[in-house]
Design a protein around this motif. Sequence first.
Motif, PDB file in Angstrom:
ATOM      1  N   LYS A 162      18.871  23.096  13.238  1.00  0.00           N
ATOM      2  CA  LYS A 162      20.194  23.481  13.446  1.00  0.00           C
ATOM      3  C   LYS A 162      21.145  22.230  13.693  1.00  0.00           C
ATOM      4  O   LYS A 162      22.361  22.379  13.342  1.00  0.00           O
ATOM      5  CB  LYS A 162      20.273  24.652  14.389  1.00  0.00           C
ATOM      6  N   GLY A 163      20.673  21.409  14.485  1.00  0.00           N
ATOM      7  CA  GLY A 163      21.330  20.233  14.993  1.00  0.00           C
ATOM      8  C   GLY A 163      22.252  20.407  16.322  1.00  0.00           C
ATOM      9  O   GLY A 163      22.667  21.557  16.548  1.00  0.00           O
ATOM     10  N   PRO A 164      22.504  19.361  16.831  1.00  0.00           N
ATOM     11  CA  PRO A 164      23.307  19.382  18.007  1.00  0.00           C
ATOM     12  C   PRO A 164      24.583  19.933  17.622  1.00  0.00           C
ATOM     13  O   PRO A 164      25.249  19.733  16.693  1.00  0.00           O
ATOM     14  CB  PRO A 164      23.474  18.036  18.504  1.00  0.00           C
ATOM     15  N   LYS A 165      25.165  20.877  18.372  1.00  0.00           N
ATOM     16  CA  LYS A 165      26.466  21.765  18.135  1.00  0.00           C
ATOM     17  C   LYS A 165      26.333  22.137  16.724  1.00  0.00           C
ATOM     18  O   LYS A 165      27.516  22.350  16.177  1.00  0.00           O
ATOM     19  CB  LYS A 165      27.589  20.768  18.289  1.00  0.00           C
ATOM     20  N   SER A 166      25.254  22.672  16.049  1.00  0.00           N
ATOM     21  CA  SER A 166      25.227  23.256  14.903  1.00  0.00           C
ATOM     22  C   SER A 166      25.817  22.373  13.751  1.00  0.00           C
ATOM     23  O   SER A 166      26.097  22.685  12.814  1.00  0.00           O
ATOM     24  CB  SER A 166      25.937  24.549  14.565  1.00  0.00           C
ATOM     25  N   ARG A 167      25.580  21.081  14.164  1.00  0.00           N
ATOM     26  CA  ARG A 167      26.102  20.010  13.176  1.00  0.00           C
ATOM     27  C   ARG A 167      24.992  19.599  12.322  1.00  0.00           C
ATOM     28  O   ARG A 167      23.963  19.157  12.908  1.00  0.00           O
ATOM     29  CB  ARG A 167      26.949  18.818  13.669  1.00  0.00           C
ATOM     30  N   ARG A 168      25.364  19.531  10.932  1.00  0.00           N
ATOM     31  CA  ARG A 168      24.053  19.181  10.085  1.00  0.00           C
ATOM     32  C   ARG A 168      24.760  18.493   8.900  1.00  0.00           C
ATOM     33  O   ARG A 168      25.845  18.744   8.403  1.00  0.00           O
ATOM     34  CB  ARG A 168      23.580  20.373   9.514  1.00  0.00           C
ATOM     35  N   VAL A 169      23.966  17.258   8.222  1.00  0.00           N
ATOM     36  CA  VAL A 169      24.226  16.638   7.008  1.00  0.00           C
ATOM     37  C   VAL A 169      23.170  16.803   6.180  1.00  0.00           C
ATOM     38  O   VAL A 169      22.062  16.583   6.819  1.00  0.00           O
ATOM     39  CB  VAL A 169      24.651  15.563   7.434  1.00  0.00           C
ATOM     40  N   PHE A 170      23.204  17.476   5.023  1.00  0.00           N
ATOM     41  CA  PHE A 170      22.162  17.531   3.982  1.00  0.00           C
ATOM     42  C   PHE A 170      22.563  17.407   2.507  1.00  0.00           C
ATOM     43  O   PHE A 170      23.979  17.844   2.300  1.00  0.00           O
ATOM     44  CB  PHE A 170      21.502  18.890   4.376  1.00  0.00           C
ATOM     45  N   VAL A 171      21.500  17.044   1.559  1.00  0.00           N
ATOM     46  CA  VAL A 171      21.975  17.075   0.615  1.00  0.00           C
ATOM     47  C   VAL A 171      22.211  18.547  -0.365  1.00  0.00           C
ATOM     48  O   VAL A 171      21.110  19.191  -0.184  1.00  0.00           O
ATOM     49  CB  VAL A 171      21.060  15.957  -0.310  1.00  0.00           C
ATOM     50  N   GLY A 172      23.029  18.790  -1.184  1.00  0.00           N
ATOM     51  CA  GLY A 172      23.237  20.073  -1.512  1.00  0.00           C
ATOM     52  C   GLY A 172      23.103  20.133  -2.994  1.00  0.00           C
ATOM     53  O   GLY A 172      23.674  20.543  -3.818  1.00  0.00           O
ATOM     54  N   CYS A 173      21.809  19.448  -3.301  1.00  0.00           N
ATOM     55  CA  CYS A 173      21.540  19.696  -4.873  1.00  0.00           C
ATOM     56  C   CYS A 173      19.911  19.301  -4.621  1.00  0.00           C
ATOM     57  O   CYS A 173      19.434  19.053  -4.045  1.00  0.00           O
ATOM     58  CB  CYS A 173      22.273  18.386  -5.380  1.00  0.00           C
ATOM     59  N   MET A 174      19.282  20.042  -5.960  1.00  0.00           N
ATOM     60  CA  MET A 174      17.902  20.042  -6.151  1.00  0.00           C
ATOM     61  C   MET A 174      17.647  19.486  -7.270  1.00  0.00           C
ATOM     62  O   MET A 174      16.510  19.433  -8.034  1.00  0.00           O
ATOM     63  CB  MET A 174      17.415  21.525  -6.007  1.00  0.00           C
ATOM     64  N   ASN A 175      18.693  18.953  -8.125  1.00  0.00           N
ATOM     65  CA  ASN A 175      18.433  18.424  -9.355  1.00  0.00           C
ATOM     66  C   ASN A 175      17.594  17.157  -9.577  1.00  0.00           C
ATOM     67  O   ASN A 175      17.940  16.065  -8.912  1.00  0.00           O
ATOM     68  CB  ASN A 175      19.733  18.265 -10.204  1.00  0.00           C
ATOM     69  N   ARG A 176      16.516  17.227 -10.114  1.00  0.00           N
ATOM     70  CA  ARG A 176      15.540  16.096 -10.138  1.00  0.00           C
ATOM     71  C   ARG A 176      15.536  15.201 -11.628  1.00  0.00           C
ATOM     72  O   ARG A 176      14.433  14.486 -11.676  1.00  0.00           O
ATOM     73  CB  ARG A 176      14.003  16.442  -9.918  1.00  0.00           C
ATOM     74  N   ASP A 177      16.332  15.746 -12.266  1.00  0.00           N
ATOM     75  CA  ASP A 177      16.606  15.324 -13.716  1.00  0.00           C
ATOM     76  C   ASP A 177      17.236  13.862 -13.560  1.00  0.00           C
ATOM     77  O   ASP A 177      17.730  13.328 -12.601  1.00  0.00           O
ATOM     78  CB  ASP A 177      17.485  15.859 -14.701  1.00  0.00           C
TER      79      ASP A 177
END
Lengths: 446, 306
Positions: free
Chosen positions: B213-228
Motif C-alpha cells: 500500500k505504501g507510506p501514506k498509501s502513496r504508490r507509483v506503478f506502471v499502468g500497462c501490461m502490453n508486452r508487444d
Amino acid sequence: MLKTFTLGGIHPAGNKLSSRGAIVPLPLPDQVAIPLSQHSGFPATPLVAKGDRVKVGQLIGAAAGFISANIHSSVSGIVVGVEAVADASGYARTAVIIRVEGDEWDENIGRQESPDRYLSAFSKDDMLLAIQSAGIVGMGGATFPTRVKLSPPPGSHPEWLIINGVECEPFLTADHRLMLEKSRELLIGIRFLMKALGVERAVIGIENNKPDAIASMREAVVKHALGIEVCPLRVKYPQGSEKQLIQAIAGRRVPPGALPISVGVVVHNVGTVYAVYEAVTMHKPLVERVVTVTGTSLARPGNYLCRVGTPVARLIEAAGGLPGDTGKVVVGGPMMGKALVTTDVVVTKGTSGVLVIPRKEARRKPPRDCIRCAKCVNACPMGLEPYLLMTLGEKQRTDDLEAARVTDCIECGSCSFTCPAHRSLLDVIRLGKSRVNQAIHARKQS
Amino acid sequence: MSTIYTALSQCVIRNVGAPTVADIIIYTAVSLCAIGIASSVILYFVARKFRVEEDPRIDRVEELLPGANCGGCGQPGCRGLAEAIVKANSLEGFTCPVGGASTMSGIATVLGLEIDTRLPRIAVARCNGDADRRPRSSHYDGYASCAVVHALYRGETDCPFGCLGLGDCARSCLFNALDMSAGGLPVISEEACLACGACVQACPRKIIELRDKGPKSRRVFVGCMNRDRGASPRKACGAACLGCGKCVKECSFEAIVIENNLAYIDPRKCKLCRKCVSSCPTGAINEVNFPPRKVALETMKFEPEN
C-alpha cells in the motif's frame, strides 16, 4: 429413409449461395503471411530468415514433433520478415511474411499428374512419407495433422474409411464444388488413403441437399473405383462432426474421450483427400486450398482456389468488395466460424470459407432468463444438458461440470442456435470446458 | 454382579407364570444398565484405540481469526488457515485479509512466532487504457464476461493485454471494493480493499496486482501490461508502455526493470520520487495519493517530443 445420426441436431437454413460457382483461381496477392501454426499441435520451426528468396512449395517451416506439420511457401518471392501477425482471434502468432515476385515453383513439384506417380506404384510407406512431407492437415477445420491420423495406435484395427463430404455448415460450398469438379481425383486420393490405412471399405458421406455431387461421385465410382460406396445422408446439422458422421454411416458410437479408431473408423475430409491426391501424384505440398467466399450482401459469392497466406481482404475484393453495411466478417461457417477483427487476417490450411454478414443480421439479440423449455437439451447432438452446463459454468463449478460431461461438447453451437431466450450457451460452456481441461491436465501433471 | 444375578434367578423361579409389571420394570432396568456398562467399556477402548491427535494450537488460532470463512487467504475457511499455519509453524505467506495485521500479530504471539512484517497491500489495476486513450476497433455483444472474451479474441480494442472492461473483477469482489469506471477500467476503493486477491484470480489478463500500500498509501506503478514490441502498442493505446526505457534511466534507485518490452517498478526499491512518472512519454506510470504537483520547469522538459 436416409441415414442420419440419432441424437439432437438442428436444421439451419442452407443458404448455399455459391453452389453453382465453379472453382476459380484467385490472382496472386502482393504479399502473403504464412503462419507457422496452422495445425493443432506444436508450431513449426521457421527455416527461413529475412532476405531469403523462396519458391512455391519450398519448405519454410519444419514440423516440431510428431503432432505438428510442415509449412511450405505458397508463393515465390522474398522473405520480408518472420514476425508476429494477428490471427483470426486477433492474438499475435508468428508468421513468415513473403513479398510475391513471379510464380516460380519448386522443381520437384509437378503441376500435372504424372502417370508414373499414379496408383499402385507406391508402397504404404511412400504414401505416408509424401503426406507427411506435404504438411497435410485435416482441412475440414480441425487441422489435425493427417499423417498422425493415418498411423493408428498399436492394437487398433481400422475397418472403415469414411470420407466427409457432408459440409453441413450453412453457406459453405468448397467441398461441394470439389466433389463436382474433381470426382476422379478424389477417388484416386481415397484409394491412396485406403492403402495407407490398410482398409477394404470406404464410404463417402454426402448430405442429400447436394444431389449433383452425389450423382457425380457415383458416376466416378462406376468409372474409376468400383467398391467405394457413396452414402447420401439426411440433412441435419452437425452431421459433418466426426462422431455424428460415424454414427450416421457406420452406426457405431465413439465412446466419450476416445478417438474414432477405437471403433475401427478413420474419417477424412474431402479437401484433405484432394490434398493427399496432389501430394502423392504431383509431389505438391499443401500450399493452396478452395475457399468459399459468400454472404447475402456480397455481389459475387463464389469458390476460389487461393494460396495459403492470402489476406481475407483479397478474397472479398474478388467477390465484389466489402459491402458498406457489413456487420461481421467470419472465417469458417456461420455456426462454428470466427468473427474477424480485421480483414488483414490470412487464409490458412483450415480456412474453409469467408462469410460476410450484414449489420442487421449480425447483431445478437439481448439474452433473457432461461425459460426451461429444454430445446437446447433436444438439440444437443452429444446428449448433454446445455442449460445446466451454462449455469455450472457461470458459477465456476469445475468438478460438477466435469461430472456433467462438459468435455464431450463438440462446440457445434446447436444449443445457442435453438435457444428462444437468446442465451449465449456455447460461450459459457466453451469457457467451462477449457477450465475443466486445464484441471484435468493439472491433475495428470501432479 | 453375582448378587444381581441371584436376585434375578430368584424372581424367575418365584414367578413361573406370566411376569408381573414390577418384574418387567426390574428386567428392563437391569438389562439396560448391563448394556450401558458393556458399551461404555467398549467405547472406552475404541476411543483409546482410534484417538485423533490434534494440535490444541489449531483451536486457539482459529479463535483469533474473524470467522468470516471468506477464503480470502486462499485457504478453505478460517479453520483451514489455522491448520495451515500450525502445520507450517510459520506465518510466512499466510495473511488474513479481513483481520489484517492485528490478527496476524495475535496469532504470532500465541504461537511464539515472528510476525510477518509485510506491509498492508492493496489491489492495483495495471491498465490506463480507458475509452478515450484506447479506441475500439470492434464491437462485442456476446456474453458479458472478460473470461469469455479473452478466450474468444483479443477484445474490442487492439491491445491484446489490456483491460476488457466487462467487470469479472468487480463481480468477484466480496467487499464491494471494486467498480468499473465510466471509461471501462476497474476503480479500487482504498478503504474497502482488503487485498484478498479474488480479483487477481478473476482477471483473465492478470492486470490486477497486489501491491504494497505504501507510506501514506502513496504508490507509483506502471499502468500497462502490453508486452508487444514496436509500433503496435502505440497504435492500440495512447497510454501504453512502449518499453522505451526512459524511466529506467531516470530512476536513481534501480527500482525499474524492463522485461518483455514492459517496465515494472519494484515497490520495495521505489522511493516514491516520481521522476519516472514525468519521464514517461505516454503517461503509462501512475502515481496515487500524492499531493498535487507544483508545476515546475523541470517537468516541462520531459514532455514527449513530437
